[in-house]
Motif scaffolding. Structure first.
Motif, PDB file in Angstrom:
ATOM      1  N   GLU A  67       0.831  -1.204   0.000  1.00 24.50           N
ATOM      2  CA  GLU A  67       0.000   0.000   0.000  1.00 24.50           C
ATOM      3  C   GLU A  67       0.869   1.260   0.000  1.00 24.50           C
ATOM      4  OE1 GLU A  67      -2.599  -0.228   3.332  1.00 24.50           O
ATOM      5  OE2 GLU A  67      -3.771  -1.909   2.528  1.00 24.50           O
ATOM      6  N   THR A 107       2.537   1.731  -3.468  1.00 25.44           N
ATOM      7  CA  THR A 107       1.561   2.137  -4.478  1.00 25.44           C
ATOM      8  C   THR A 107       1.115   3.578  -4.272  1.00 25.44           C
ATOM      9  OG1 THR A 107       0.780  -0.139  -4.688  1.00 25.44           O
ATOM     10  CG2 THR A 107      -0.678   1.609  -5.493  1.00 25.44           C
ATOM     11  N   GLU A 108       0.771   3.931  -3.044  1.00 23.67           N
ATOM     12  CA  GLU A 108       0.237   5.262  -2.781  1.00 23.67           C
ATOM     13  C   GLU A 108       1.312   6.345  -2.882  1.00 23.67           C
ATOM     14  OE1 GLU A 108      -2.583   8.193  -2.056  1.00 23.67           O
ATOM     15  OE2 GLU A 108      -2.713   6.112  -2.763  1.00 23.67           O
ATOM     16  N   THR A 130       3.967   6.240  -4.727  1.00 23.24           N
ATOM     17  CA  THR A 130       4.265   6.383  -6.156  1.00 23.24           C
ATOM     18  C   THR A 130       3.185   7.196  -6.853  1.00 23.24           C
ATOM     19  OG1 THR A 130       5.456   4.273  -6.183  1.00 23.24           O
ATOM     20  CG2 THR A 130       4.670   5.126  -8.309  1.00 23.24           C
ATOM     21  N   ARG A 131       1.940   6.899  -6.546  1.00 22.13           N
ATOM     22  CA  ARG A 131       0.821   7.620  -7.163  1.00 22.13           C
ATOM     23  C   ARG A 131       0.882   9.107  -6.829  1.00 22.13           C
ATOM     24  NH1 ARG A 131      -3.810   9.897  -6.233  1.00 22.13           N
ATOM     25  NH2 ARG A 131      -3.642   9.575  -3.970  1.00 22.13           N
TER      26      ARG A 131
END
Length: 411
Positions: A241, A244-245, A247-248
């Motif tokens: 998580e 992913t977050e 990076t986003r």
């Protein structure tokens, strides 16, 4: 000059340099080795054949010089060493193009106001002596006596390697340069941006700052078969998580940044055990120190969201390397010639380190990038199109001519 004539010749020179310095078929020019000496002998032959003045300093940097009518030097070039099993363009393109540019200017009858020099610099890559950039550091006067005791990857000190290669370490103090008025390093991009955006030239505004972290996310180790999904405290899921977050959000809010998770370790690392903890190695880069600080705030904010879910975290900073801004006056000269030549160019940051990050703290410095095919570098498949080499050569000639005529006190 025939279309791409210089580009074809530079490509031939790069092939000659690469083929003469292979070890078991792989290109590797490590500092103070037989391959290093072979490369310098070839470079000397080219320089002298073009009617330029050749010299070598006490750290092993080699120079070709087109003398000027007044004091001061404009320096171009790049590093002559390579990584193990590297390509033939990284560093060497800047050296060979610089030799070709000075040779062309001399043969065309150009007499510079400030002398023009091309340098083949020592050990930028750190493939033998890990700290790297010994050649440019010596030119700037920042290579210290204690640095001579650095151990190489094969177990000898820098001092021992210098002496073994025939250099006099007591003369190192003479390597420092005070005559340099400006530096322009031409280099392959080593990335895919120019090619993907169909740009012929990259003008480097900054060599990025870098911060490295080691992150530990602590969970609760338990049995994989008997612990139901809602009751788990799994640090692997938390790490996923977080990756992913972060990076986003980095892509959305800090488009010039690069965020890399280069290593992930799971403990105890068994398929039937919910992990106890996860370790991540983080590489974060951006074009200015201010931007990098903002990126760190963003990263820590995402980490706090993981902590609010009950995970303990530990973020340890391993390294912080400040960004180096390129000189705006030299950049303007490059940009003006790109406009006059109707070249497709873009301003960009360099995500990799270069000798220019050392030079940029001491001299007005700028970098010109040419495209890398497929964005590949540090790889035998590394390549740049002949047409792009030609473009870089012609631009470098024009930039050096203008810089050589500048009165730098007005900057």
């Amino acid at each position: 000059m025939m279309k791409n004539e210089a580009g074809v010749r530079i490509e031939e020179m790069l092939c000659q340099l690469a083929d003469a310095t292979r070890i078991d078929g792989e290109i590797w020019r490590a500092a103070y080795t037989l391959e290093d000496k072979t490369a310098k002998n070839i470079l000397r032959e080219w320089i002298e054949d073009l009617g330029l003045e050749y010299r070598e300093d006490a750290i092993g940097n080699v120079y070709g010089r087109l003398p000027g009518t007044e004091p001061g030097t404009i320096l171009t070039g790049s590093h002559l060493d390579t990584v193990k099993n590297g390509g033939k363009y990284d560093g060497a393109l800047g050296v060979v193009t610089g030799v070709a540019a000075l040779g062309y200017l001399k043969q065309s009858g150009f007499v510079p106001k400030h002398s023009l020099e091309v340098g083949g610099l020592m050990e930028e890559e750190g493939s033998r002596f890990p700290s790297g950039c010994q050649g440019s550091r010596a030119i700037c006067g920042t290579l210290k006596e204690e640095d001579l005791e650095e151990l190489s990857r094969d177990g000898v000190t820098l001092r021992e390697a210098l002496v073994s290669a025939g250099y006099q370490t007591e003369a190192l103090k003479n390597v420092k340069r005070d005559d340099i008025r400006a530096i322009v390093e031409l280099h392959i991009e080593q990335g895919p941006v120019l090619e993907s955006e169909q740009k012929q030239i990259g003008i480097v505004d900054s060599i990025v700052g870098i911060v490295n972290y080691e992150l530990t996310i602590q969970g609760s180790q338990n049995h994989a078969g008997t612990t139901s999904m809602p009751l788990r405290h799994d640090p692997v899921v938390a790490a996923a998580e977080f990756i992913t977050e972060s990076t986003r959000q980095m892509m959305a809010q800090a488009p010039s940044a690069t965020l890399t998770y280069g290593a992930i370790q799971v403990f105890p690392g068994m398929q039937n055990v919910i992990a106890d903890r996860v370790n991540l190695l983080i590489d974060l880069r951006d074009g200015s120190n201010e931007e990098l600080l903002q990126d760190v705030v963003l990263l820590k904010r995402v980490l706090e969201s993981i902590e609010r879910k009950g995970f303990q975290t530990r973020l340890r900073q391993n390294d912080w390397l400040e960004s180096v801004q390129m000189d705006p006056n030299v950049i303007r000269v490059i940009e003006r010639h790109c406009e006059e030549k109707h070249l497709a160019y873009k301003h960009m940051n360099s995500g990799a380190g270069h000798d220019s990050m050392v030079f940029g703290k001491h001299f007005p410095t700028a970098m010109i990038f040419v495209p890398s095919i497929g964005g590949i570098s540090h790889n035998p498949a590394e390549a740049t199109a002949v047409a792009d080499i030609q473009t870089g050569f012609e631009l470098l000639c024009d930039v050096l001519k203008e810089l050589s005529a500048q009165t730098f006190l007005s900057w």
